[in-house]
Write an enzyme that holds these catalytic residues in place. Structure first.
Site, PDB file in Angstrom:
ATOM      1  CG  ASP A  20      -2.017   1.004   1.150  1.00 52.21           C
ATOM      2  OD1 ASP A  20      -2.283   1.507   0.040  1.00 52.21           O
ATOM      3  OD2 ASP A  20      -2.620   1.314   2.195  1.00 52.21           O
ATOM      4  CG  ASN A  68      -7.590  -2.562  -5.552  1.00 54.39           C
ATOM      5  OD1 ASN A  68      -6.661  -3.320  -5.282  1.00 54.39           O
ATOM      6  ND2 ASN A  68      -7.943  -1.569  -4.737  1.00 54.39           N
TER       7      ASN A  68
HETATM    8  C1  FPP Z   1      -2.207   0.088  -3.273  1.00 55.72           C
HETATM    9  O1  FPP Z   1      -1.651   1.395  -3.224  1.00 55.72           O
HETATM   10  C2  FPP Z   1      -1.645  -0.637  -4.391  1.00 55.72           C
HETATM   11  C3  FPP Z   1      -2.356  -1.261  -5.388  1.00 55.72           C
HETATM   12  C4  FPP Z   1      -3.827  -1.266  -5.437  1.00 55.72           C
HETATM   13  C5  FPP Z   1      -1.682  -1.906  -6.516  1.00 55.72           C
HETATM   14  C6  FPP Z   1      -0.510  -2.776  -6.147  1.00 55.72           C
HETATM   15  C7  FPP Z   1       0.212  -3.073  -7.364  1.00 55.72           C
HETATM   16  C8  FPP Z   1       1.545  -3.149  -7.455  1.00 55.72           C
HETATM   17  C9  FPP Z   1       2.460  -3.007  -6.316  1.00 55.72           C
HETATM   18  C10 FPP Z   1       2.183  -3.316  -8.760  1.00 55.72           C
HETATM   19  C11 FPP Z   1       2.225  -4.602  -9.429  1.00 55.72           C
HETATM   20  C12 FPP Z   1       2.599  -5.812  -8.707  1.00 55.72           C
HETATM   21  C13 FPP Z   1       3.112  -6.904  -9.319  1.00 55.72           C
HETATM   22  C14 FPP Z   1       2.836  -8.220  -8.716  1.00 55.72           C
HETATM   23  C15 FPP Z   1       3.933  -6.857 -10.517  1.00 55.72           C
HETATM   24  P1  FPP Z   1      -2.626   2.650  -3.388  1.00 55.72           P
HETATM   25  O2  FPP Z   1      -2.740   2.971  -4.833  1.00 55.72           O
HETATM   26  O3  FPP Z   1      -3.923   2.335  -2.702  1.00 55.72           O
HETATM   27  O4  FPP Z   1      -1.840   3.754  -2.640  1.00 55.72           O
HETATM   28  P2  FPP Z   1      -2.488   5.009  -1.902  1.00 55.72           P
HETATM   29  O5  FPP Z   1      -3.223   4.465  -0.708  1.00 55.72           O
HETATM   30  O6  FPP Z   1      -1.300   5.816  -1.510  1.00 55.72           O
HETATM   31  O7  FPP Z   1      -3.378   5.697  -2.880  1.00 55.72           O
END
Ligand code: FPP
Length: 243
Positions: A20, A68
């Site tokens: 996250d 998501n």
């Molecule tokens: C949450 O951060 C993250 C996600 C919903 C996506 C996670 C994806 C990756 C780390 C990339 C791909 C992974 C692989 C396996 C290649 P957020 O966007 O909710 O962050 P925020 O809370 O700061 O908005």
């Protein structure tokens, strides 16, 4: 982690990570959110390989939840592209026999994912099935409650055709019908980015997990941070309801 530290501790067998903070990481730098996910994917590569080097047997990475899909289409598409790129790269490593011994496993609903991602995942699961160093669970299109619903449906089907007696259903039967069937529950769950919740991650399996929270945003998460989480975990007194 030094060899001395490593030889003096009992490593967690299974670590789960909620990746996250990608969006905030990007926003703080005046970048598009997709740049944060890109940096998050690199952190995933770094921590996954390091976990295998340390000797962790199972790691589960929460990459995309069933919730998501509510994000803007452009952001969802950018995340799907990162999955595609990583799966392509991992399949290439398998083909070239340059894998680090990682066995990949999708935990999540195949239905709903783009078909080319499903086929890359299928190929990777098949080609890495005999790898022994570490099992990597990719939680994509994953929801802990959805996983339990899935298990209930399986058990109800079995009960209907007489394969299961409803009065004899045990916790093991439920665990055996989750996406993580046959795996130990996570000993340690890590959530960076200053949020203190599970967000539908490993709802059943986390009953006795230890939690480690930190303000670090996922793209900044280093191998030293993983060491810190593991060393903290090693000082916890796990009683599993006993004394
Ligand atoms: C949450 O951060 C993250 C996600 C919903 C996506 C996670 C994806 C990756 C780390 C990339 C791909 C992974 C692989 C396996 C290649 P957020 O966007 O909710 O962050 P925020 O809370 O700061 O908005």
């Amino acid at each position: 982690m030094t060899q001395e530290q490593l030889s003096s501790i009992i490593l967690p067998k299974h670590i789960g990570i909620i990746m996250d903070g990608n969006g905030r990481w990007a926003t703080r730098r005046g970048l598009e959110r997709s740049e944060g996910h890109k940096a998050g994917a690199n952190a995933f590569r770094r921590i996954c390989d390091y976990g295998a080097d340390l000797g962790i047997e199972y790691m589960t990475f929460y990459a995309f939840s069933t919730e998501n899909w509510r994000r803007p289409p452009k952001e969802v598409a950018a995340i799907m592209k990162l999955f595609r790129d990583y799966l392509e790269e991992a399949n290439e490593r398998e083909k070239e026999n340059e894998s680090r011994g990682l066995r990949f496993h999708l935990i999540g609903e195949r239905k709903g994912l783009p078909s080319d991602i499903i086929s890359r995942l299928d190929t990777l699961e098949k080609n890495s099935a005999d790898k022994k160093v570490m099992t990597v669970n990719l939680a994509i299109n994953y929801g802990g409650r959805d996983e339990i619903v899935h298990a209930f449906r399986e058990l109800a089907r079995k009960a209907k055709n007489g394969a299961v007696n409803p009065d004899k259903i045990t916790e093991e039967d439920i665990a055996d019908n989750l996406f993580t069937a046959g795996q130990p529950d996570p000993d340690l769950i890590i959530r960076p980015s200053g949020e203190y919740r599970l967000s539908n991650f490993m709802t059943w399996q986390s009953a006795y997990s230890e939690f480690w929270f930190s303000d670090i945003l996922w793209p900044d998460f280093t191998t030293d941070d993983l060491d810190r989480a593991i060393l903290d975990y090693c000082h916890r007194n796990r009683r599993f309801g006993g004394v």
